[in-house]
Design a protein around this motif. Structure first.
Motif, short mmCIF file in Angstrom:
data_model
loop_
_atom_site.label_atom_id
_atom_site.label_comp_id
_atom_site.label_asym_id
_atom_site.label_seq_id
_atom_site.Cartn_x
_atom_site.Cartn_y
_atom_site.Cartn_z
N ASN A 1 -46.93 20.43 6.94
CA ASN A 1 -46.65 19.29 7.80
C ASN A 1 -47.66 18.20 7.45
O ASN A 1 -48.60 17.94 8.18
CB ASN A 1 -46.80 19.73 9.28
CG ASN A 1 -46.66 18.58 10.24
OD1 ASN A 1 -45.84 17.70 10.05
ND2 ASN A 1 -47.49 18.59 11.28
N ASP B 1 -51.46 20.76 9.41
CA ASP B 1 -50.55 20.90 8.28
C ASP B 1 -49.88 22.27 8.22
O ASP B 1 -48.98 22.49 7.43
CB ASP B 1 -51.26 20.58 6.96
CG ASP B 1 -52.35 21.56 6.59
OD1 ASP B 1 -52.78 22.35 7.46
OD2 ASP B 1 -52.79 21.53 5.43
N ALA C 1 -47.11 16.11 15.34
CA ALA C 1 -45.86 16.14 14.58
C ALA C 1 -44.75 15.57 15.47
O ALA C 1 -45.00 15.24 16.63
CB ALA C 1 -45.51 17.57 14.16
#
Length: 191
Positions: free
Chosen positions: A42, A134, A152
């Protein structure tokens, strides 16, 4: 992450959970690892490094280097081998130094990003755990508390007195209240 048939922001929560094969209690660690492998990290800023040989080749495409290579070729053609060798050695040292500095700079940036990277609280195997941002995957249930950065694209499942600073997104200078719940067809604002 793209959804197969619905728009994430206005889909019903139950259908969104069904489509992502997730639950409100989070994912298992095994399923999260499988999704990370499938979807990747991510990280919108992640860049793929070019192979070393391409980086070196790029340095030789520099107009100044091309002129110097041409000059060294002329020197070799006219029989001045000492000039030819000196120019070629200088070019090779310059390219080697430039590539070395570039690789070191990229490694330093990567290390810095890892050391100051954002972390998020997620539910994995029914328990809260803190992971690097991530490592988030589609279907993760993220817990946000006051002062957290939304890590996110997320859909609210529950909320209590939630105010979000979305100045970068909309230009709104004051925090905006967000509520969990189903959206009607008439709702146009992203929540």
């Amino acid at each position: 992450w793209p959804m197969a048939s619905t728009r994430t922001w206005n889909a019903a929560v139950e259908s969104l959970l069904l489509e992502t094969q997730a639950s409100a209690s989070g994912l298992s660690q095994h399923e999260a690892e499988r999704r990370l492998e499938k979807f990747g990290p991510n990280d919108a800023l992640a860049s793929r490094r070019r192979p070393l040989w391409l980086q070196i080749l790029d340095r030789f495409a520099n107009p100044l280097v091309l002129i110097l290579l041409f000059a060294s070729g002329l020197s070799a053609w006219t029989g001045q081998t000492a000039s030819f060798v000196i120019i070629v050695v200088i070019i090779l040292l310059s390219v080697a130094l430039d590539v070395t500095q570039q690789v070191r700079a990229e490694n330093t940036v990567d290390a810095l990003r890892r050391s100051v990277g954002l972390r998020a609280m997620v539910f994995r195997d029914g328990q809260e755990s803190e992971i690097p941002v991530d490592r988030l995957v589609p279907g993760d249930v993220v817990k946000l508390i006051a002062g957290d950065v939304v890590p996110a694209d997320c859909r609210l499942l529950t909320s209590h007195d939630l105010f979000v600073n979305q100045a970068l997104l909309t230009g709104e200078s004051y925090p905006v209240e967000k509520r969990a719940g189903e959206l009607g067809e008439a709702d146009k604002e992203i929540t």
